[in-house]
Design an enzyme around this catalytic site. Structure first.
Site, short mmCIF file in Angstrom:
data_model
loop_
_atom_site.label_atom_id
_atom_site.label_comp_id
_atom_site.label_asym_id
_atom_site.label_seq_id
_atom_site.Cartn_x
_atom_site.Cartn_y
_atom_site.Cartn_z
N ASN A 152 42.00 57.67 12.04
CA ASN A 152 41.12 58.45 12.92
C ASN A 152 41.78 58.51 14.30
O ASN A 152 41.73 57.54 15.04
CB ASN A 152 39.73 57.78 12.98
N TRP A 153 42.39 59.65 14.59
CA TRP A 153 43.16 59.75 15.85
C TRP A 153 42.26 60.00 17.06
O TRP A 153 42.74 60.01 18.19
CB TRP A 153 44.20 60.87 15.74
N LYS A 154 41.00 60.28 16.83
CA LYS A 154 40.05 60.52 17.92
C LYS A 154 40.59 61.59 18.88
O LYS A 154 41.19 62.56 18.41
CB LYS A 154 39.72 59.20 18.62
N HIS B 125 30.27 59.00 12.89
CA HIS B 125 31.04 57.96 13.59
C HIS B 125 30.20 57.44 14.76
O HIS B 125 29.48 58.21 15.41
CB HIS B 125 32.37 58.53 14.10
N GLU C 224 30.88 56.72 17.68
CA GLU C 224 31.10 57.40 18.97
C GLU C 224 30.30 58.71 19.03
O GLU C 224 29.80 59.11 20.08
CB GLU C 224 32.60 57.65 19.19
N GLU D 75 31.68 50.43 9.83
CA GLU D 75 32.39 50.12 11.06
C GLU D 75 31.45 49.42 12.03
O GLU D 75 30.68 50.09 12.75
CB GLU D 75 32.91 51.40 11.71
N GLY E 119 37.82 49.32 18.44
CA GLY E 119 38.66 49.41 19.63
C GLY E 119 38.62 48.16 20.50
O GLY E 119 39.09 48.17 21.63
N SER F 247 39.20 47.76 14.41
CA SER F 247 40.39 46.95 14.73
C SER F 247 41.20 46.53 13.49
O SER F 247 41.70 45.41 13.43
CB SER F 247 40.00 45.73 15.57
N GLY G 61 41.53 53.34 13.62
CA GLY G 61 41.61 54.08 14.88
C GLY G 61 42.94 53.82 15.56
O GLY G 61 43.97 54.36 15.18
N GLY G 62 42.92 52.92 16.55
CA GLY G 62 44.09 52.66 17.39
C GLY G 62 45.39 52.49 16.62
O GLY G 62 46.40 53.13 16.97
P1 PGA Z 1 39.76 51.06 15.85
O1 PGA Z 1 38.80 52.29 15.55
O2 PGA Z 1 40.63 50.85 14.63
O3 PGA Z 1 40.56 51.47 17.05
O4 PGA Z 1 38.90 49.87 16.11
C1 PGA Z 1 38.22 52.48 14.29
C2 PGA Z 1 37.35 53.72 14.28
O5 PGA Z 1 36.65 53.95 15.28
O6 PGA Z 1 37.32 54.47 13.31
#
Ligand code: PGA
Length: 263
Positions: free
Chosen positions: A13-15, A106, A108, A178, A184, A222, A243-244
């Site tokens: 997930n590159w956001k 998600h 966010e 999640e 993050g 993470s 994500g990251g």
């Molecule tokens: P993260 O994000 O791996 O940076 O914790 C995961 C996500 O939000 O899908």
């Protein structure tokens, strides 16, 4: 080996990242890693979710990868079809552009953009009717976990949308658990805690539909190369939403490889 017959999914997930040049470089580097040592689609499915702006270019760039990699939209409109809805991208428009997968719910989107259960139901309905596969995200806050409500919150998030999913549509759903406090932050749920929640989700799904036994339940929060193998070894963790670490081709590759080898 977990003995599960579910082929794991590892989805990046590159956001709201990265810029054009880096996007192309990231895809290129990832393709090269696969060229050096392929990951069989029998062992792990792979997906990436770039920004809406780069969905089509990334998809084109990925078309000649040695392993099929699906391109995933990060969100979809709650409005179906086409029409005067400035700024929106509907499920039909995604499908028409060859995008077959979408993230919905998600944290966010829920927390920053106000995606309420009512809105998520509409998004889910539209995506499924258009024939997209939905990666539906669920997860509790730290306060909810500390109050002992984590399982209840997560199952409620699943029940919120379950009512509008028809029997056959369940096969087009992937769940991503999640925990919000792990996204993050560098804090990962311990494999034992994650496995316990995944088992709980599995039980909940089975009460809703027999298809629950075959649904992939991904862990997100993470995930990195250092913890991927341990997470992959948990029987009810069928992949990762990353994500990251997915913004680094080598890290994302190692995570996919860990799931491919461990499952
Ligand atoms: P993260 O994000 O791996 O940076 O914790 C995961 C996500 O939000 O899908």
């Amino acid at each position: 080996m977990s003995g599960s017959t579910i082929i794991p999914w590892v989805v990046g997930n590159w956001k709201m990242n990265p810029m054009q040049a880096n996007t192309q470089q990231l895809v290129q580097q990832f393709k090269q890693l696969l060229q050096q040592e392929a990951i069989s689609a029998q062992d792990c499915h792979i997906g990436v979710a770039p920004t809406t702006l780069t969905l089509s270019t990334v998809q084109t760039q990925l078309a000649d990868a040695v392993t099929p990699i699906v391109t995933v939209a990060q969100d979809v409109s709650r409005i179906a079809g086409t029409g005067a809805y400035t700024g929106e991208v509907s499920a039909e428009l995604l499908k028409d552009s060859g995008i077959e997968f979408v993230l919905i719910g998600h944290s966010e989107r829920r927390e920053i953009f106000g995606d309420s259960p009512a809105i998520l139901i509409e998004k889910m309905k539209n995506a499924l009717v258009a024939g997209l596969t939905v990666i539906y995200c669920v997860g509790e806050t730290l306060a909810q976990r500390e109050a002992g409500q984590a399982e209840q919150v997560v199952l409620q998030q699943i029940c919120d949308v379950a009512a509008i999913v028809n029997g056959d549509q369940w096969q087009n759903i992937i769940i991503a658990y999640e925990p919000i406090w792990a996204i993050g932050t560098g804090k990962t749920a311990s494999p034992a805690d994650a496995q316990a929640m995944h088992a709980h989700i599995r039980e909940g799904l089975l009460q809703i539909t027999p298809a629950g036994k075959d649904l992939a339940i991904l862990y997100g929060g993470s995930v990195k190369p250092e913890n991927a193998e341990e997470l992959a070894a948990c029987p009810d963790i069928n992949g990762a939403l990353v994500g990251g670490a997915s913004l680094d081709a080598a890290s994302f590759y190692k995570i996919a490889q860990a799931f491919a080898k461990t499952k």
